[in-house]
Design an enzyme around this catalytic site. Structure first.
Site, mmCIF file in Angstrom:
data_model
loop_
_atom_site.group_PDB
_atom_site.id
_atom_site.type_symbol
_atom_site.label_atom_id
_atom_site.label_comp_id
_atom_site.label_asym_id
_atom_site.label_seq_id
_atom_site.Cartn_x
_atom_site.Cartn_y
_atom_site.Cartn_z
ATOM 1 N N CYS A 50 0.784 -1.254 0.000
ATOM 2 C CA CYS A 50 0.000 0.000 0.000
ATOM 3 C C CYS A 50 0.807 1.290 0.000
ATOM 4 C CB CYS A 50 -0.951 0.016 1.196
ATOM 5 S SG CYS A 50 -1.986 -1.448 1.296
ATOM 6 N N HIS A 104 -1.514 6.517 2.244
ATOM 7 C CA HIS A 104 -1.523 5.550 3.335
ATOM 8 C C HIS A 104 -1.360 6.343 4.627
ATOM 9 C CE1 HIS A 104 -1.211 1.379 4.712
ATOM 10 N NE2 HIS A 104 -0.506 1.894 5.690
#
Length: 522
Positions: A50, A104
């Site tokens: 991610c 993120h």
């Protein structure tokens, strides 16, 4: 006065979508978007995890330039003060808005989702997000667990909702405000599912009777897979339901019936996501914004569903690096819409049958690092310049390229030829390639192989994907000075797509690969 942008980014979504040829999934709203969009069937993330992937495509720089291979550094401090895609739109007069998981969260976006650099107002996070990993999954014994497979009754959830439902509501709320205030906007909406846990409203299971669910076509660990390439899916093993299975580390397979349940829940989560996308796009329509808003839909990376005996992301295989990527551009990918006509009527996956073909489809290999220049190009902004060889000191540049020249405006059909290319040579020198990479702490799978911290990285797998092959070299990497040594090769992989589309037969050891090696180093 320029187009708005609605940028939809999904967590861990591989292209299991009707518009990508999946026969099982029910994704009518995303398919409808595809039917009005330019769809790229060969799009790849630069690292299959991610934070590194998101920072890469939001800055338009590769992981070796952001120097983020884990979750624990902020590029502006650690690498260079790079401008981001939303920041660039903000500096060009757009109101930039973030809903859900776009950057993120945490250190890698300065605990602020890079506000105020990237966003006009502080980013919105759904309140239900904090319960994602709580024990909210009812087991057969009636007790609550933190499971991987987690269909739920939404009314029993904390707050009676789920994060993605809240994000859709907030995004629609912001669209209303933008419409009322007549402000030009760049709205990024980040959806959580199908990221684990596979927690979604239980009614979506009805779409996927277990007897219709197959195993992966290649659920075994390939004989010639180098051990360094294997990811041991630790995050899956730590869920209560998987832990109870006592699977041996690292290669022990999950029981077949449980593999089917994971696949079933992944599909169900995708249909739940499709409903959210349908509601969001329908709101865009109802507000009269679908004729002046570019919609881009993609994911941060894919997710393995048992292929190669692997689960989750954390690898260089297509199943982990390939993402859906589509661009709806009013008047370009569709003919201009008459006032009041519906572009995105909501489609119910429980009743809707029949697919819709993509408007234009390109098989060209493209990379997420190209999103930044492409969106600037589509919005009529100046395309950021290409980065010089070393660009740590350059605030605005891109290591991607605009892919707008692959959009064919005339027909909605896509030319596969390449500009100024004599097809006999297949333009091997200019053949587009996607580059991905993945770090490892050791040559054999261990507890931190999926997500090594920077200081523990010893090997970097550099991977190159073209239409014809995937070539990966696992080389020595020094985390102290961020250097890879291509003279110290630990392992290699080579898969020829034509006769090995699932990447099961590594022919690296029986091929002379000098030519591939040169291409990877260019």
């Amino acid at each position: 006065d320029g187009m708005n942008v609605l940028f939809i980014i999904v967590d861990d979504l591989r292209p299991v979508l009707g518009c990508y040829g999946d026969k099982l999934v029910k994704s009518p709203n995303i398919d409808q978007l595809a039917s009005r969009s330019m769809v790229f069937s060969n799009a790849y993330a630069q690292q299959a995890v991610c934070a590194p992937s998101r920072v890469s495509f939001l800055t338009g720089r590769r992981p070796d330039t952001t120097r983020l291979y884990d979750f624990y550094s902020y590029w502006r401090v650690h690498a260079g003060n790079y401008s981001t895609l939303p920041q660039y739109f903000k500096e060009n007069g757009y109101v930039t808005l973030s809903v859900g998981k776009v950057f993120h969260p945490g250190v890698s976006s300065n605990y602020s989702d890079d506000y105020p650099y990237s966003w006009s107002i502080p980013p919105f996070h759904p309140s239900a997000e904090k319960h994602e990993n709580d024990k909210t999954c009812r087991g057969k014994d009636g007790k609550l667990y933190a499971n991987l497979v987690c269909p739920v009754n939404v009314t029993e959830m904390p707050g009676g909702t789920l994060p993605d439902i809240q994000s859709t509501e907030e995004a629609i709320h912001l669209l209303n405000i933008m419409k009322t205030n007549r402000q030009k906007f760049f709205l990024a909406v980040g959806y959580h599912k199908p990221h684990i846990p596979l927690r979604y409203p239980q009614e979506f299971l009805k779409l996927y009777p277990l007897e219709n669910i197959t195993l992966a076509p290649d659920p075994w660990v390939p004989k010639r897979l180098p051990s360094v390439a294997y990811n041991p899916w630790m995050d899956i093993r730590q869920r209560d339901d998987v832990e109870a299975l006592n699977v041996s580390f690292p290669y022990g397979p999950l029981p077949d019936d449980f593999q089917r349940q994971i696949r079933q829940s992944y599909y169900a989560a995708v249909s739940y996501l499709d409903v959210q996308i349908g509601l969001l796009l329908n709101a865009l329509d109802n507000l009269g914004l679908s004729n002046n808003t570019i919609v881009v839909f993609t994911a941060d990376h894919g997710w393995s569903l048992g292929e190669h005996g692997e689960w989750a992301k954390y690898s260089n295989f297509d199943v982990a690096t390939r993402v859906p990527l589509m661009f709806y551009v009013p008047g370009m990918t569709t003919s201009p819409v008459s006032q009041g006509a519906k572009v995105f009527p909501y489609l119910d996956p429980f009743s809707h049958t029949g697919g819709s073909a993509a408007q234009g489809q390109s098989k060209e290999v493209v990379e997420l690092v190209s999103l930044f220049p492409t969106l600037a190009d589509l919005a009529g902004l100046q395309v950021p310049p290409a980065c010089p060889e070393t660009s740590f000191g350059v605030e605005l540049c891109t290591e991607g390229t605009s892919i707008v020249h692959y959009f064919n405006v005339s027909e909605g059909k896509v030319q596969e030829g390449r500009e100024g290319c004599d097809n006999t040579a297949r333009c091997l020198n200019e053949e587009p390639a996607a580059f991905s990479q993945y770090p490892r702490p050791a040559d054999t799978p261990q507890w931190n192989s999926d997500k090594p911290k920077l200081k523990d990285i010893r090997i970097m797998g550099y991977s190159m994907r073209t239409v014809d092959y995937r070539y990966t070299l696992w080389v020595h990497f020094d985390p102290n000075n961020f250097t890879a040594n291509f003279e110290d090769v630990h392992a290699g992989e080579l898969y020829m797509m034509e006769n090995d589309p699932n990447q099961d037969y590594n022919i690296y050891n029986n091929t002379s690969h000098g030519w591939f090696f040169k291409k990877l180093l260019d």
